[in-house]
Design an enzyme around this catalytic site. Structure first.
Site, PDB file in Angstrom:
ATOM      1  N   HIS A 196     -11.330  -2.327   6.235  1.00  0.00           N
ATOM      2  CA  HIS A 196     -10.034  -1.773   6.632  1.00  0.00           C
ATOM      3  C   HIS A 196     -10.157  -0.267   6.864  1.00  0.00           C
ATOM      4  O   HIS A 196     -11.170   0.349   6.504  1.00  0.00           O
ATOM      5  CB  HIS A 196      -8.968  -2.062   5.561  1.00  0.00           C
ATOM      6  CG  HIS A 196      -9.292  -1.491   4.230  1.00  0.00           C
ATOM      7  ND1 HIS A 196      -9.778  -2.234   3.184  1.00  0.00           N
ATOM      8  CD2 HIS A 196      -9.228  -0.224   3.774  1.00  0.00           C
ATOM      9  CE1 HIS A 196      -9.986  -1.460   2.150  1.00  0.00           C
ATOM     10  NE2 HIS A 196      -9.662  -0.232   2.481  1.00  0.00           N
TER      11      HIS A 196
HETATM   12  C1  T46 Z   1     -10.490   1.513  -0.090  1.00  0.00           C
HETATM   13  C2  T46 Z   1     -11.720   0.958  -0.702  1.00  0.00           C
HETATM   14  C3  T46 Z   1     -12.789   1.980  -0.915  1.00  0.00           C
HETATM   15  C4  T46 Z   1      -3.862  -2.458  -6.261  1.00  0.00           C
HETATM   16  O1  T46 Z   1      -2.979  -3.170  -6.758  1.00  0.00           O
HETATM   17  N1  T46 Z   1      -3.817  -1.099  -6.381  1.00  0.00           N
HETATM   18  C5  T46 Z   1      -4.748  -0.284  -5.846  1.00  0.00           C
HETATM   19  O2  T46 Z   1      -4.662   0.954  -5.986  1.00  0.00           O
HETATM   20  C6  T46 Z   1      -5.843  -0.881  -5.112  1.00  0.00           C
HETATM   21  C7  T46 Z   1      -6.912  -0.016  -4.501  1.00  0.00           C
HETATM   22  C8  T46 Z   1      -5.882  -2.244  -5.001  1.00  0.00           C
HETATM   23  N2  T46 Z   1      -4.915  -3.022  -5.570  1.00  0.00           N
HETATM   24  C9  T46 Z   1      -5.019  -4.479  -5.474  1.00  0.00           C
HETATM   25  C10 T46 Z   1      -4.807  -5.042  -4.074  1.00  0.00           C
HETATM   26  C11 T46 Z   1      -5.700  -6.255  -4.046  1.00  0.00           C
HETATM   27  O3  T46 Z   1      -4.994  -7.363  -4.558  1.00  0.00           O
HETATM   28  O4  T46 Z   1      -6.338  -4.863  -5.852  1.00  0.00           O
HETATM   29  C12 T46 Z   1      -6.817  -5.922  -5.037  1.00  0.00           C
HETATM   30  C13 T46 Z   1      -8.137  -5.539  -4.357  1.00  0.00           C
HETATM   31  O5  T46 Z   1      -7.891  -4.515  -3.381  1.00  0.00           O
HETATM   32  P1  T46 Z   1      -8.654  -4.467  -1.972  1.00  0.00           P
HETATM   33  O6  T46 Z   1      -8.930  -5.840  -1.506  1.00  0.00           O
HETATM   34  O7  T46 Z   1      -7.876  -3.577  -1.050  1.00  0.00           O
HETATM   35  O8  T46 Z   1     -10.030  -3.766  -2.411  1.00  0.00           O
HETATM   36  P2  T46 Z   1     -11.199  -3.219  -1.466  1.00  0.00           P
HETATM   37  O9  T46 Z   1     -12.370  -3.053  -2.353  1.00  0.00           O
HETATM   38  O10 T46 Z   1     -11.370  -4.026  -0.251  1.00  0.00           O
HETATM   39  O11 T46 Z   1     -10.685  -1.749  -0.986  1.00  0.00           O
HETATM   40  C14 T46 Z   1     -10.432  -0.723  -1.926  1.00  0.00           C
HETATM   41  C15 T46 Z   1      -9.130   0.014  -1.593  1.00  0.00           C
HETATM   42  O12 T46 Z   1      -8.074  -0.948  -1.469  1.00  0.00           O
HETATM   43  C16 T46 Z   1      -9.210   0.796  -0.309  1.00  0.00           C
HETATM   44  O13 T46 Z   1      -8.120   1.690  -0.222  1.00  0.00           O
HETATM   45  O14 T46 Z   1     -10.562   2.439   0.705  1.00  0.00           O
HETATM   46  O15 T46 Z   1     -11.500   0.229  -1.924  1.00  0.00           O
END
Ligand code: T46
Length: 130
Positions: free
Chosen positions: A47
């Site tokens: 993303h």
């Molecule tokens: C990014 C990269 C480096 C939350 O509830 N609060 C938060 O602050 C974050 C970051 C995530 N979440 C929840 C949302 C999803 O259900 O945690 C779960 C995993 O998040 P996500 O799939 O977005 O994780 P990544 O590793 O794909 O991405 C993350 C960050 O979301 C993003 O901003 O830049 O790490």
């Protein structure tokens, strides 16, 4: 994107790294999150963010980050706890090759907001006007 080396305050007891908002990093930190126990072979991210700016640190172990501005792709290795990767908005990112012991810590300029995410690559290119 830029890799930033932070000062290590080392002495006979070990190392310490300090990070001060608006001094060492160019924004106020509204949120900190970290990931660990990452499953072997997994790739995360996929993303971009419309407004969010972040600094990523692999405070333990290592991982790689693919950065893509829509034109140029670059892969960065994070394997030192005192090195941060500054990622501005409008950059597509994917994190991969996590070591078993990797802890990836992120300092973020904004609170969590799903509306700030662009999770579709074609939409990302369109958003960038490419
Ligand atoms: C990014 C990269 C480096 C939350 O509830 N609060 C938060 O602050 C974050 C970051 C995530 N979440 C929840 C949302 C999803 O259900 O945690 C779960 C995993 O998040 P996500 O799939 O977005 O994780 P990544 O590793 O794909 O991405 C993350 C960050 O979301 C993003 O901003 O830049 O790490």
């Amino acid at each position: 994107m830029k890799k930033v080396k932070f000062q290590q305050h080392g002495d006979l007891r070990g190392q310490l790294v300090a990070i001060e908002e608006e001094i060492d990093i160019p924004f106020k930190v509204k949120r900190v999150y970290f990931m660990y126990d990452t499953v072997s072979g997994v790739r995360r991210g996929y993303h971009a963010h419309k407004n969010l700016k972040q600094i990523l640190f692999c405070v333990h172990g290592s991982c790689k980050v693919l950065l893509d501005d829509g034109l140029i792709k670059e892969t960065v290795l994070l394997d030192k706890p005192y090195e941060g990767l500054y990622i501005e908005n409008d950059i597509w990112r994917e994190m991969f090759d996590f070591s078993e012991d990797a802890v990836l810590m992120v300092l973020a300029s904004e609170h969590y907001n799903e509306l700030d995410y662009i999770r579709d690559y074609d939409e990302f290119l369109k958003y960038k006007g490419l």
